[in-house]
Enzyme design. Sequence first.
Site, PDB file in Angstrom:
ATOM      1  CG  ASP A   4       2.516  -8.916  -4.679  1.00  0.00           C
ATOM      2  OD1 ASP A   4       1.578  -8.063  -5.398  1.00  0.00           O
ATOM      3  OD2 ASP A   4       3.329  -9.059  -4.946  1.00  0.00           O
ATOM      4  CE1 TYR A  41       6.576  -2.325   0.327  1.00  0.00           C
ATOM      5  CE2 TYR A  41       8.040  -0.604  -0.623  1.00  0.00           C
ATOM      6  CZ  TYR A  41       6.803  -1.328  -0.710  1.00  0.00           C
ATOM      7  OH  TYR A  41       5.600  -1.100  -1.489  1.00  0.00           O
TER       8      TYR A  41
END
Length: 305
Positions: free
Chosen positions: A60, A124
């Site tokens: 995002d 991540y």
Amino acid sequence: MAGAPARYLVFFQYFGTRYSGVMETKTDQALVGVQNYLEKAAEQLKPSAPIKFHISSRTDSGVHALANAAHLDIQRAPGRAPFTGPQLLQGLNHHLRPEPIRILSAQRVSSTFHARFCALSRTYIYRLLLGCAHRSQIPVFEQDLCWAPPGGPLDIPAMRAAAQLLLGTHDFSTFRSPHPEAAAQSPVRTLQLLQLQPGHGLLGQHHLHRGLEFWEVKVKSKSFLYRQVRRMVGALVAVGQGRLAPGQLQALLELRDPRALPPHATAPPQGLFLHSVEFGQADLAPPSAPGEEELCGLSRKEFIT
């Protein structure tokens, strides 16, 4: 007559604050996607057909990538040899300047390789900064690269205990975005790794920043639900602040309802980094003879997003 296009795998990194996310967007927006710039740079290589980047992992706006991945097909004019990996890397990076986007590597792969479906795992890292009484105390070189949760120190042992409850295979509906589009995905995911470890600041040794403490939440899975990592980190921070007990986190997981997690519990995007995308060595083999039929050992239909 032109031959078949050459397929390449590229790894690339970017500073996500400047973009609407990694995926392509309409060009009339104030912020556009990283993919817009990648494809604009590829156009400068004078291909004989438009080039499309097929990106492995969606991020995002505000989320960074140390190493995302994509594949692309390049058709050159008749008589022109395919680019070598180093040629493609150099050419793309030349045309990406001055954007904070860099191609890390480029290599030829089989025509059946797919950057999304072939990925074995995605990892991540979420960076937390402790010791800031106010956002103004975040070092200028760490702005937009971490999250400084308010409210004082975090209970790291409690957060680690809560993280253990999320490991393994679960229905993660509670931790996916409540956006209607997210409901189309299977909510079952397998977390292979979820750990909290000490981190490092860019200026960690500077005497003015000795009271600051960096921690990293590292998480690994084959794939994630939309906003799953940020919502899990937000919930773990709530545990560290004493607003949630580890047992309550377990109860939230078992509710399987994205509305059960308050909206403010989602960690902000700036602390999140896509660390790496892993592929099997067999999938990274150079192009072979025609007749390949399988896509990374499975059909597209068998892949669960």
